[in-house]
Write an enzyme that holds these catalytic residues in place. Structure first.
Site, PDB file in Angstrom:
ATOM      1  N   GLY A 271       0.782  -1.235   0.000  1.00 37.18           N
ATOM      2  CA  GLY A 271       0.000   0.000   0.000  1.00 37.18           C
ATOM      3  C   GLY A 271       0.806   1.273   0.000  1.00 37.18           C
TER       4      GLY A 271
ATOM      5  N   PRO B  33       4.907  -4.776  -0.751  1.00 43.18           N
ATOM      6  CA  PRO B  33       4.772  -3.631  -1.652  1.00 43.18           C
ATOM      7  C   PRO B  33       4.735  -4.051  -3.123  1.00 43.18           C
ATOM      8  CG  PRO B  33       7.041  -3.885  -0.974  1.00 43.18           C
ATOM      9  CD  PRO B  33       6.274  -4.968  -0.272  1.00 43.18           C
TER      10      PRO B  33
ATOM     11  N   CYS C 223     -12.436   3.465 -28.918  1.00 44.57           N
ATOM     12  CA  CYS C 223     -13.729   4.067 -29.259  1.00 44.57           C
ATOM     13  C   CYS C 223     -14.605   4.237 -28.031  1.00 44.57           C
ATOM     14  CB  CYS C 223     -14.415   3.227 -30.317  1.00 44.57           C
ATOM     15  SG  CYS C 223     -13.634   3.446 -31.900  1.00 44.57           S
ATOM     16  N   GLU C 224     -14.147   5.016 -27.103  1.00 41.50           N
ATOM     17  CA  GLU C 224     -14.953   5.385 -25.935  1.00 41.50           C
ATOM     18  C   GLU C 224     -14.520   6.776 -25.499  1.00 41.50           C
ATOM     19  OE1 GLU C 224     -15.936   2.915 -22.698  1.00 41.50           O
ATOM     20  OE2 GLU C 224     -15.606   1.042 -23.789  1.00 41.50           O
TER      21      GLU C 224
HETATM   22  N1  LLP Z   1      -0.962  -7.222  -0.895  1.00 44.13           N
HETATM   23  C1  LLP Z   1      -2.222  -7.481  -1.285  1.00 44.13           C
HETATM   24  C2  LLP Z   1      -2.946  -8.588  -0.644  1.00 44.13           C
HETATM   25  C3  LLP Z   1      -2.835  -6.704  -2.279  1.00 44.13           C
HETATM   26  O1  LLP Z   1      -4.077  -6.955  -2.646  1.00 44.13           O
HETATM   27  C4  LLP Z   1      -2.107  -5.643  -2.883  1.00 44.13           C
HETATM   28  C5  LLP Z   1      -2.711  -4.799  -3.921  1.00 44.13           C
HETATM   29  C6  LLP Z   1      -0.778  -5.429  -2.468  1.00 44.13           C
HETATM   30  C7  LLP Z   1      -0.239  -6.230  -1.462  1.00 44.13           C
HETATM   31  C8  LLP Z   1       0.110  -4.387  -3.073  1.00 44.13           C
HETATM   32  O2  LLP Z   1      -0.352  -3.103  -2.953  1.00 44.13           O
HETATM   33  P1  LLP Z   1       0.607  -1.880  -3.371  1.00 44.13           P
HETATM   34  O3  LLP Z   1       1.825  -1.925  -2.498  1.00 44.13           O
HETATM   35  O4  LLP Z   1       0.966  -2.052  -4.802  1.00 44.13           O
HETATM   36  O5  LLP Z   1      -0.224  -0.681  -3.174  1.00 44.13           O
HETATM   37  N2  LLP Z   1      -4.951  -1.396  -9.599  1.00 44.13           N
HETATM   38  C9  LLP Z   1      -4.813  -0.411  -8.530  1.00 44.13           C
HETATM   39  C10 LLP Z   1      -4.132  -1.008  -7.337  1.00 44.13           C
HETATM   40  C11 LLP Z   1      -4.821  -2.230  -6.780  1.00 44.13           C
HETATM   41  C12 LLP Z   1      -4.024  -2.923  -5.711  1.00 44.13           C
HETATM   42  C13 LLP Z   1      -4.615  -4.239  -5.359  1.00 44.13           C
HETATM   43  N3  LLP Z   1      -3.922  -4.932  -4.305  1.00 44.13           N
HETATM   44  C14 LLP Z   1      -4.096   0.811  -9.072  1.00 44.13           C
HETATM   45  O6  LLP Z   1      -3.765   0.844 -10.258  1.00 44.13           O
HETATM   46  O7  LLP Z   1      -3.860   1.763  -8.334  1.00 44.13           O
END
Ligand code: LLP
Length: 428
Positions: A240, A283, A351-352
């Site tokens: 996150g 991460p 096309c959107e």
């Molecule tokens: N652990 C789990 C269980 C997760 O579901 C996720 C992300 C992460 C770790 C890693 O999160 P990060 O460190 O990358 O924030 N498509 C969205 C982001 C969706 C993230 C889903 N889960 C975007 O483009 O912002």
């Protein structure tokens, strides 16, 4: 501005020492360009920040952000582990050379077949629901296995509602108040629970909700330890950690962040007298987000009721602006530092009407034939791309010390049809 943009002697954007215009010329556009050193630096910075304060620390790269084999291999070399959320990600991680003990599988709404695959792959399974626990227990070979639970610490955060994965509206994890019951049940069913996990959302630049989740998860772990006797081998605070996408956003102060998280972690360990578990973080974005650029060519400059710059990458290539309204900084590759002279819309070729990479964006002069570089296109970029409008997916190159290598070929028209079967009665 927090973007580390480099310009070479020709005044062009340089990515890992390679000239963006030359890369576009050689490989065509749209093109994802990944900077190897940036991945390694991001990994090492995060690892050092935490491990210097709590040595029993591990990174589980959330490979959903970017599953390119070269990216995964680089992280394997760095010593990373993998957070996988599907059998496909487990498969990819195994193929990259991660051993099963380095893979944590956090599925949600998993089928029995998926559980079976995870079990036979011998990865550690992080359970998302009591249903998953019960169904897993019925599979042969499940008894005695090490498992962990994903717990919803009832706090969430993220850059968009879709990316908040904790709190009362979230589908993820077991409820905080059922955690003691869940661990007891796991023991009763013959499992060996060894871990506890939460992931509250994605794109977090404010440490406060993350700290609250750490506090809550540690309190839950403490209760489970006291009431059920589970001695945790690991506590996983998920991923996150955000990166700045907009020029005025600041970098996460990783030194301060790591200090606060580790202090809280240690305080809670001693409050509950817990034997020191390994601390995990998962991460995705922090590792790979700023390590790639999307290069796209301007083919059309159109003065309609608004001014549009038309490019060859659409939301099939980069979905984030359309899906979340996300800001991605965009520069003109032969003058990355040029000042804005106009406000314009930058639109893809899908096309959107929602196919906009930027709306009303201050940009310098742009002409047909110019190359644009979209910044921070490493995480959730290629991995969320599609063939919508029957457009083959983009190519990916890896750059290091000024040299480039094609790490994913551009798809062809044949790829668009490769899995389709025309029933014989419809053949011509
Ligand atoms: N652990 C789990 C269980 C997760 O579901 C996720 C992300 C992460 C770790 C890693 O999160 P990060 O460190 O990358 O924030 N498509 C969205 C982001 C969706 C993230 C889903 N889960 C975007 O483009 O912002």
């Amino acid at each position: 501005m927090n973007f580390d943009l480099k310009t070479n002697e020709n005044g062009n954007l340089s990515i890992g020492g390679a000239d963006a215009l030359e890369l576009a010329q050689e490989y065509g556009t749209p093109l994802y360009v990944i900077d190897e050193d940036r991945i390694r630096n991001n990994y090492q910075r995060l690892y050092k920040a935490f491990s210097s304060k709590y040595s029993d620390f591990k990174i589980y790269y959330a490979c959903k952000a970017n599953t390119n084999l070269a990216v995964m291999r680089i992280l394997e070399e760095e010593g990373s582990n993998i957070d996988a959320v599907s059998p496909g990600e487990i498969y990819t991680a195994l193929m990259t050379g991660f051993t099963p003990d380095k893979i944590l599988y956090t599925g949600n709404n998993v089928t029995d077949e998926e559980l079976e695959f995870a079990l036979s792959s011998e990865v550690i399974i992080n359970i998302d629901s009591l249903s998953g626990l019960e169904r897993l227990s019925k599979l042969s070979g499940a008894r005695g296995k090490k498992i962990s639970f994903r717990v919803n610490p009832r706090v969430g955060a993220g850059h968009h509602d879709h990316c908040i994965t904790g709190g009362d509206l979230s589908k993820f994890g077991v409820m905080e108040e059922e955690a003691v019951h869940a661990y007891q049940k796991a023991i009763d069913l013959g499992f060996k629970p060894v871990g506890i996990h939460s992931h509250i959302g994605s794109g977090i630049l404010d440490p406060e909700p993350f700290k609250l989740a750490v506090r809550t998860l540690m309190d839950t772990a403490g209760r489970v330890y006291r009431e059920v006797g589970v001695e945790f081998e690991f506590v996983d605070f998920g991923g996150g950690m955000g990166i700045p996408y907009e020029p005025q956003e600041s970098l996460l102060d990783i030194e301060k962040f790591s200090q606060e998280i580790v202090d809280l972690f240690k305080e809670k360990l001693s409050q509950y007298n817990m034997v020191n578990p390994t601390m995990y973080l998962e991460p995705g974005r922090y590792i790979i987000g700023d390590a790639a650029y999307l290069l796209t060519s301007v083919n059309t400059v159109k003065q309609s009721y608004r001014k549009f710059i038309g490019v060859d990458a659409g939301f099939n290539t980069l979905l984030r602006p359309t899906m979340y309204g996300s800001y991605h900084h965009i520069v003109v590759a032969d003058k990355p530092q040029a000042q804005p002279t106009q406000n314009i819309d930058i639109a893809g070729n899908i096309c959107e009407s929602g196919d906009l990479l930027a709306r009303d964006r201050p940009m310098p002069d742009i002409e047909e034939g110019n190359l644009l570089a979209i910044i921070n296109a490493g995480a959730y970029a290629f991995s969320m791309s599609s063939q919508y409008n029957s457009r083959p997916r983009a190519a990916e190159v890896l750059v290091k010390d000024g040299c480039s290598e094609l790490i994913r070929e551009r798809e062809t028209f044949a790829d668009l049809l490769s899995k389709q079967n025309l029933p014989v009665r419809l053949l011509k």
